[in-house]
Design a protein around this motif. Sequence first.
Motif, PDB file in Angstrom:
ATOM      1  N   LEU A 198       0.866  -0.893   0.304  1.00  6.26           N
ATOM      2  CA  LEU A 198      -0.151   0.267  -0.226  1.00  6.26           C
ATOM      3  C   LEU A 198       1.064   1.847  -0.113  1.00  6.26           C
TER       4      LEU A 198
ATOM      5  N   ARG B 114       4.460   0.998  -1.188  1.00  7.64           N
ATOM      6  CA  ARG B 114       6.203   1.107  -2.112  1.00  7.64           C
ATOM      7  C   ARG B 114       4.936   2.002  -3.397  1.00  7.64           C
TER       8      ARG B 114
ATOM      9  N   GLN C 168       5.533   2.050  -7.286  1.00  8.52           N
ATOM     10  CA  GLN C 168       6.610   1.254  -8.519  1.00  8.52           C
ATOM     11  C   GLN C 168       6.283   0.862  -9.244  1.00  8.52           C
TER      12      GLN C 168
ATOM     13  N   THR D  44       0.448   1.621 -12.203  1.00 10.12           N
ATOM     14  CA  THR D  44      -0.371   1.018 -11.689  1.00 10.12           C
ATOM     15  C   THR D  44      -1.403   0.345 -12.762  1.00 10.12           C
ATOM     16  N   SER D  45      -2.549  -0.459 -12.947  1.00 12.01           N
ATOM     17  CA  SER D  45      -3.488  -1.061 -13.850  1.00 12.01           C
ATOM     18  C   SER D  45      -4.766   0.222 -13.818  1.00 12.01           C
ATOM     19  N   ALA D  46      -5.061   0.477 -14.418  1.00 18.15           N
ATOM     20  CA  ALA D  46      -5.941   1.688 -14.640  1.00 18.15           C
ATOM     21  C   ALA D  46      -7.175   0.911 -13.740  1.00 18.15           C
ATOM     22  N   HIS D  47      -7.332  -0.373 -12.943  1.00 16.99           N
ATOM     23  CA  HIS D  47      -8.659  -0.362 -12.824  1.00 16.99           C
ATOM     24  C   HIS D  47      -8.451   0.288 -10.920  1.00 16.99           C
ATOM     25  N   ALA D  48      -7.443  -0.125 -11.005  1.00 15.59           N
ATOM     26  CA  ALA D  48      -6.840   0.435  -9.258  1.00 15.59           C
ATOM     27  C   ALA D  48      -7.034   1.241  -8.680  1.00 15.59           C
ATOM     28  N   GLU D  49      -7.185   1.168  -7.637  1.00 13.28           N
ATOM     29  CA  GLU D  49      -7.865   2.895  -6.797  1.00 13.28           C
ATOM     30  C   GLU D  49      -6.434   3.662  -6.504  1.00 13.28           C
ATOM     31  N   SER D  50      -5.173   2.417  -6.383  1.00 12.68           N
ATOM     32  CA  SER D  50      -4.413   3.523  -5.582  1.00 12.68           C
ATOM     33  C   SER D  50      -2.738   3.713  -6.564  1.00 12.68           C
TER      34      SER D  50
ATOM     35  N   ILE E  86       0.147  -2.141  -4.926  1.00 15.01           N
ATOM     36  CA  ILE E  86      -0.811  -2.891  -4.839  1.00 15.01           C
ATOM     37  C   ILE E  86      -1.950  -2.558  -5.697  1.00 15.01           C
ATOM     38  N   GLY E  87      -1.693  -1.670  -6.107  1.00 12.17           N
ATOM     39  CA  GLY E  87      -2.131  -1.320  -8.078  1.00 12.17           C
ATOM     40  C   GLY E  87      -2.088  -2.272  -9.024  1.00 12.17           C
ATOM     41  N   HIS E  88      -1.046  -3.007  -8.942  1.00 10.19           N
ATOM     42  CA  HIS E  88      -0.746  -3.928 -10.086  1.00 10.19           C
ATOM     43  C   HIS E  88      -1.178  -4.943 -10.042  1.00 10.19           C
TER      44      HIS E  88
END
Lengths: 571, 571
Positions: free
Chosen positions: A317, A319, A321, A324-330, A334-336
């Motif tokens: 949450l 880190r 790097q 990240t995915s377009a689906h991700a909130e963050s 954690i968004g990978h």
Amino acid sequence: MTYRAPVEDYNFLFEHVVGLQGLRATERFAEATDDVTAAILGEAGKMCEEVLAPLQRVGDLQGSYLENGVVRTPPGYAEGFKAIAEGGWVGIAADPEYGGMGLPMALTTAVGEMMSGSCLSLQVAPMLSQGHIEALEHHASDALKEVFLPKLINGEWIGTMNLTEPQAGSDVGALSTKAEDNGDGTYAITGQKIFITWGDSDFSSNTCHLVLARLPDAPAGVKGISLFIVPKLLPDENGEPGVRNTLGVVSLEHKMGLHGSPTCVMQYDGAKGWLVGEKQGGMAAMFTMMNNARLGVGAQGVGVAEAAYQHAYAYALERKQGKTSAHAESQSIIGHADVRRMLASMKADVFASRAISVCNAVAIDMANATGDKAWKARAALLTPISKSFGTDTGILVADTGLQVHGGMGFIEEAGAAQFCRDVRITSIYEGTNGIQAMDLVARKMMDGGEAAMALLDEMEEEIEKAKEVFPNLASDVWEACESLREATEWMLSQTDMQDRFAGAVPYQRAFARVLGGHMHLKAALADRGGAREKLARFYILRLMPEYAALLVHAQAGAAGLFALTDEELAV
Amino acid sequence: MTYRAPVEDYNFLFEHVVGLQGLRATERFAEATDDVTAAILGEAGKMCEEVLAPLQRVGDLQGSYLENGVVRTPPGYAEGFKAIAEGGWVGIAADPEYGGMGLPMALTTAVGEMMSGSCLSLQVAPMLSQGHIEALEHHASDALKEVFLPKLINGEWIGTMNLTEPQAGSDVGALSTKAEDNGDGTYAITGQKIFITWGDSDFSSNTCHLVLARLPDAPAGVKGISLFIVPKLLPDENGEPGVRNTLGVVSLEHKMGLHGSPTCVMQYDGAKGWLVGEKQGGMAAMFTMMNNARLGVGAQGVGVAEAAYQHAYAYALERKQGKTSAHAESQSIIGHADVRRMLASMKADVFASRAISVCNAVAIDMANATGDKAWKARAALLTPISKSFGTDTGILVADTGLQVHGGMGFIEEAGAAQFCRDVRITSIYEGTNGIQAMDLVARKMMDGGEAAMALLDEMEEEIEKAKEVFPNLASDVWEACESLREATEWMLSQTDMQDRFAGAVPYQRAFARVLGGHMHLKAALADRGGAREKLARFYILRLMPEYAALLVHAQAGAAGLFALTDEELAV
């Protein structure tokens, strides 16, 4: 490093998944109302978070060590154990007559898991005391109980188990420690025991050893073993620690992990002890203590898995790097998708293994409360499954947690590696997971499969009902149950035990995988559209299918295995 | 602890499984006759057994440490590296013009595996030098080559790779180390790099760093990165180590394992370096070096797996415990079905991962020898598979080896735990196995799946032929190929990359599982009725079926994963 006790998850499990209602309907556990269990969990959880969790890293770094024959423990361990003892957590399930709380094993298991997650190397001490206490409760004379139980239960003293010798590990019947009758109601114990966890400490006023030994002229093997209680300091007429017994710690092992917990080589030189139970009745007494210790060790695995999960989640949450995915909130890792797959796998397995562990505990409680043979058989059946799946999950989840950390996972300061090193012993001690699997397909099927089939019937009945709500999910679990049933029938039909043993570990894991699916399905039913349903979908659709390959392996038989000669297995 | 180099297995693989004949038919590798490869393997194997294996334990116990800014290495490492250098093993594949042997990557991989199995923490040094050498061969000016290559190839100097920074790990494009033109053909490099393996040592007369850095006004991200060679000591007019450069080791990491290998934090303060390749061409150069390093890391996993297997086998053959199976030859624990299952699983996986690794190497060699695009694509496709499966196998086999040891496995003196701790980094460095999987389902499928389908076609063609000899075994592998083909088509049809990424790791593992079945089948064909056929049966019937569940997971998509919110994933 912070740790949050999974109190809410336990409250949910008790209410919706493992049927604590049934337990509360018994006379014995009528007082374990939901208010009481919630209060217990909350209080124990608080201690784990505030007192024990800060001891995790220092225990690893400084470890316990031997100084002039005395075990010195890491800074804070004395205070940590004191908090455990004063909270009443050693004697949580113990007989109230001797100061215990008399609460269900379900709570012992929950609290044991939380203590393991916050500081495994310290938690081993109360866990072994609990097994020790239980063996005394069931097998010791009233005179022995009066001397030893109150102080073990209130944590003034610590109890250990002494089984293993260099040539007697899994084959405990090979042990050679001797017991000779002193003619005054006591015995002289002589021999060496290894791998004795918490064989000594600098924070308890006495350490009591339950030692397996052989009387003169006893038959060979497990039938000739008796159990003795052998305290470090002999109780005086007031029951207080008195004269030093002729036993001591020879050395400590240098281990991969669990550095805070001293693993002792113990030497007994005619040490004075008292017989617990019948002569040659040592194995029966030991099994009392081992069975519950096995459940406890399974919960240790779950606890470390929970802690490793929380640790990895927090890192993921924070880190940042890469994109990240377009689906991700963050924007953190954690968004990978792949990091999220790892986290969801960890969380889903933690829940499955925890549910199985508590389910096992409830079966023990129901057996104790009702004396019902079916509950006893259920508890016996579930023990190898919860022990092996809990510990395998501990090892796997800790490993995945390290992977989530990337390069930092390999650096000790990050804390992820310690979980891996500490938890690694759990699939070995209290009977390796291979021994558990042999127990499952042999001893636990001596009833002709009655207990296993009864469980499968019950599962399928509940799954049938779930089909109305979750037709696809429930069908998947139902099919898995059917495959497990077939494999169970195959196991039962093998008259050469080697054919069972050749596939025992994959069978055991498949059993847990399917049972985990059932637990997740129950959770989903209680939380439709919520996080638990989503997690159940993840588990059932992505992790559970493993059972099919495991069951193929389970039914492959011994011939192909022994076709490879010893020589052919060499390089 | 003894180690026997798997020379025979490599000779068998070269002759019967991976088609070294094709390689020998090329002009470039015509001299790599079977006599030559056997001699090379034998000689390297002898060094591994006699010189490197004895360094395994001392490296763990004493580790490398920093003393006044200089890395001090464990006793015997200097002699060990000298033996590697003098054997010519650093430059085994390097350009003969600069002193290399010019041999195929297949041999580099085999020798690398054997060095890894005997002493992983020392082997990392020549492995990184090899990647360093290759990057210079492909991208450096002749002037740079003349100064640096001979001494790197003969092992007088050591080469490193400097990519990672605290905020730039998997996302290397985020790096911030700066390079400024000195106006005299050199550049001034300033910045901090972390996780630099063998960033310094006390046994090489110079250490050369390949450093990724950013020139002024370079674009953001990976496109703005250039590569520089930055030696610790600046070569004088005779090419000998001269003036000290302004760079140094700040600290070493405290790691879970691989203690013998120093993992350095490097500080560059305007250190003098030379551009390698084009400005902003750093990533291309780095990929040259990383791709082969990935194959090398996969082989590290195989090497540790082999060593851990041998170690567990020896223990199982010697340790007596309990009554063994009537099927067994021996009264030691190798005669227990479950121990034998573990050993056979380990051995079968070692073979599968080794075969995949060499297969990958041969594809690289064929691409280099023929310039054929199809071979290049094959090599690129296999790289993430061999890296991830080799390292996952290293981790799994080392873990199973520990389990075979029972309680002794957790005791460091027994040696089993060190394999687990050392090998754990391999699934992380040179691109985590998750990164490999993303590479596999994205970049390596940018050809529309051509390379993957070509491999599957070739596999199925060979499997068809095997059906005459082993109808059932071959059918199982053929079916597995078909399932893999379907899953590959599913991957290719996903336009949202997140759907691919959500199942990339299970897909990657399934690919390896099936490919491993194919390799075992080929081995069985060459050894009908022999040990290899028996091992193939074990693998194909008991281990390979895992692919089905993995492929279900592979095709589950991203939606169910991202349905769980960050908050819901919390405790």
